[in-house]
Scaffold this motif. Structure first.
Motif, short mmCIF file in Angstrom:
data_model
loop_
_atom_site.label_atom_id
_atom_site.label_comp_id
_atom_site.label_asym_id
_atom_site.label_seq_id
_atom_site.Cartn_x
_atom_site.Cartn_y
_atom_site.Cartn_z
N GLY A 43 -123.69 -5.01 -23.08
CA GLY A 43 -124.86 -5.79 -22.71
C GLY A 43 -124.58 -6.95 -21.77
N THR A 44 -123.33 -7.14 -21.38
CA THR A 44 -122.98 -8.22 -20.45
C THR A 44 -123.47 -7.87 -19.05
N VAL A 45 -124.20 -8.79 -18.44
CA VAL A 45 -124.61 -8.63 -17.05
C VAL A 45 -123.46 -9.15 -16.19
N VAL A 46 -123.01 -8.32 -15.25
CA VAL A 46 -121.91 -8.67 -14.36
C VAL A 46 -122.47 -8.77 -12.95
N ALA A 47 -122.38 -9.95 -12.36
CA ALA A 47 -122.80 -10.16 -10.98
C ALA A 47 -121.54 -10.42 -10.15
N SER A 48 -121.41 -9.69 -9.05
CA SER A 48 -120.25 -9.81 -8.18
C SER A 48 -120.65 -10.51 -6.89
N LEU A 49 -119.90 -11.54 -6.55
CA LEU A 49 -120.15 -12.33 -5.34
C LEU A 49 -118.92 -12.31 -4.45
N THR A 50 -119.13 -12.34 -3.15
CA THR A 50 -118.05 -12.45 -2.18
C THR A 50 -118.23 -13.76 -1.43
N PRO A 51 -117.21 -14.64 -1.43
CA PRO A 51 -117.35 -15.90 -0.68
C PRO A 51 -117.41 -15.63 0.82
N THR A 52 -118.06 -16.52 1.54
CA THR A 52 -118.16 -16.36 2.98
C THR A 52 -116.80 -16.53 3.65
N TYR A 53 -115.91 -17.29 3.04
CA TYR A 53 -114.54 -17.39 3.51
C TYR A 53 -113.69 -17.90 2.36
N SER A 54 -112.40 -17.68 2.43
CA SER A 54 -111.49 -18.09 1.37
C SER A 54 -111.54 -19.61 1.22
N GLY A 55 -111.76 -20.05 0.01
CA GLY A 55 -111.82 -21.49 -0.25
C GLY A 55 -113.19 -22.09 -0.01
N CYS A 56 -114.22 -21.28 0.12
CA CYS A 56 -115.58 -21.79 0.35
C CYS A 56 -115.96 -22.74 -0.79
N PRO A 57 -116.27 -24.00 -0.48
CA PRO A 57 -116.57 -24.97 -1.54
C PRO A 57 -117.89 -24.69 -2.26
N ALA A 58 -118.76 -23.88 -1.68
CA ALA A 58 -120.05 -23.59 -2.31
C ALA A 58 -119.93 -22.49 -3.37
N MET A 59 -118.80 -21.81 -3.42
CA MET A 59 -118.65 -20.66 -4.33
C MET A 59 -118.84 -21.06 -5.79
N ALA A 60 -118.30 -22.18 -6.22
CA ALA A 60 -118.45 -22.60 -7.61
C ALA A 60 -119.92 -22.82 -7.96
N GLU A 61 -120.65 -23.41 -7.04
CA GLU A 61 -122.08 -23.63 -7.29
C GLU A 61 -122.86 -22.32 -7.28
N MET A 62 -122.51 -21.41 -6.40
CA MET A 62 -123.16 -20.09 -6.38
C MET A 62 -122.97 -19.39 -7.72
N ARG A 63 -121.73 -19.40 -8.20
CA ARG A 63 -121.42 -18.75 -9.47
C ARG A 63 -122.24 -19.38 -10.60
N ALA A 64 -122.25 -20.70 -10.65
CA ALA A 64 -122.96 -21.42 -11.71
C ALA A 64 -124.47 -21.16 -11.62
N ASP A 65 -125.01 -21.15 -10.41
CA ASP A 65 -126.46 -20.93 -10.24
C ASP A 65 -126.88 -19.52 -10.67
N VAL A 66 -126.09 -18.52 -10.30
CA VAL A 66 -126.42 -17.15 -10.70
C VAL A 66 -126.34 -17.03 -12.22
N ALA A 67 -125.28 -17.57 -12.81
CA ALA A 67 -125.13 -17.50 -14.27
C ALA A 67 -126.28 -18.22 -14.97
N ALA A 68 -126.67 -19.39 -14.47
CA ALA A 68 -127.75 -20.16 -15.09
C ALA A 68 -129.09 -19.42 -14.98
N ARG A 69 -129.37 -18.83 -13.83
CA ARG A 69 -130.64 -18.10 -13.66
C ARG A 69 -130.71 -16.88 -14.58
N LEU A 70 -129.59 -16.17 -14.70
CA LEU A 70 -129.58 -15.00 -15.58
C LEU A 70 -129.70 -15.40 -17.05
N ALA A 71 -129.03 -16.48 -17.42
CA ALA A 71 -129.13 -16.97 -18.80
C ALA A 71 -130.55 -17.43 -19.10
#
Length: 171
Positions: A43-71
């Motif tokens: 039952g775990t929803v798995v969302a896969s994201l690809t950063p726009t470039y290695s070390g993209c500082p927005a990636m942590a926020e993207m991950r958190a936002d997707v997780a929060a919306r799904l929760a």
């Protein structure tokens, strides 16, 4: 009883609506960083994201936002995966995403450079690139700074309407 396929489609639809933290006029789907949404047997929803470039500082926020919306949508178990291969390309920005960029005064990227199969030519002068102004459409523009507010953008100016604008660099 909701079918697994219906549940995956619903989860994907929710994840697709998450705005990019640096370009909030775009969703993660518009930007092309949302790769896949699946449902594990437990039952775990798995969302896969690809950063726009290695070390993209927005990636942590993207991950958190997707997780929060799904929760918030009632998914109790959510996993966000980072997928690095193949690497993201500006070619993954959707037509709708490119339209939204231009609509907000940011010149969308052209086609990403393709690696050649042979030796790379040595260029001793800068490559002249034509970047149409997103405000008036003129092609008489100039780069004023290779670096913009984020690493993926450069600053340009239109010589016709004299307006400055950002340009998303091809990757």
């Amino acid at each position: 009883m909701v079918s697994v396929l219906t549940d995956v489609r619903r989860a994907r639809h929710i994840a697709e609506q998450v705005p990019d933290p640096e370009l909030p006029m775009l969703t993660l789907a518009d930007l092309g960083v949302l790769r896949e949404v699946s449902l594990n047997p437990d039952g775990t929803v798995v969302a896969s994201l690809t950063p726009t470039y290695s070390g993209c500082p927005a990636m942590a926020e993207m991950r958190a936002d997707v997780a929060a919306r799904l929760a918030a949508a009632g998914y109790e178990r959510v996993e966000i995966r980072t997928v690095l291969d193949p690497p993201w390309s500006t070619d993954w920005i959707t037509a709708e995403g490119r339209h939204k960029l231009a609509e907000h005064g940011i010149a969308p990227p052209g086609p990403a450079p393709r690696p050649s199969s042979g030796p790379e030519p040595l260029l001793l002068s800068p490559t002249r690139r034509v970047v149409p102004c997103p405000r008036c459409g003129a092609t008489d523009t100039e780069e004023t700074s290779r670096f913009g507010a984020t690493s993926c953008k450069a600053l340009w100016r239109c010589r016709a309407c004299l307006e400055p604008f950002e340009y998303v660099k091809e990757i």
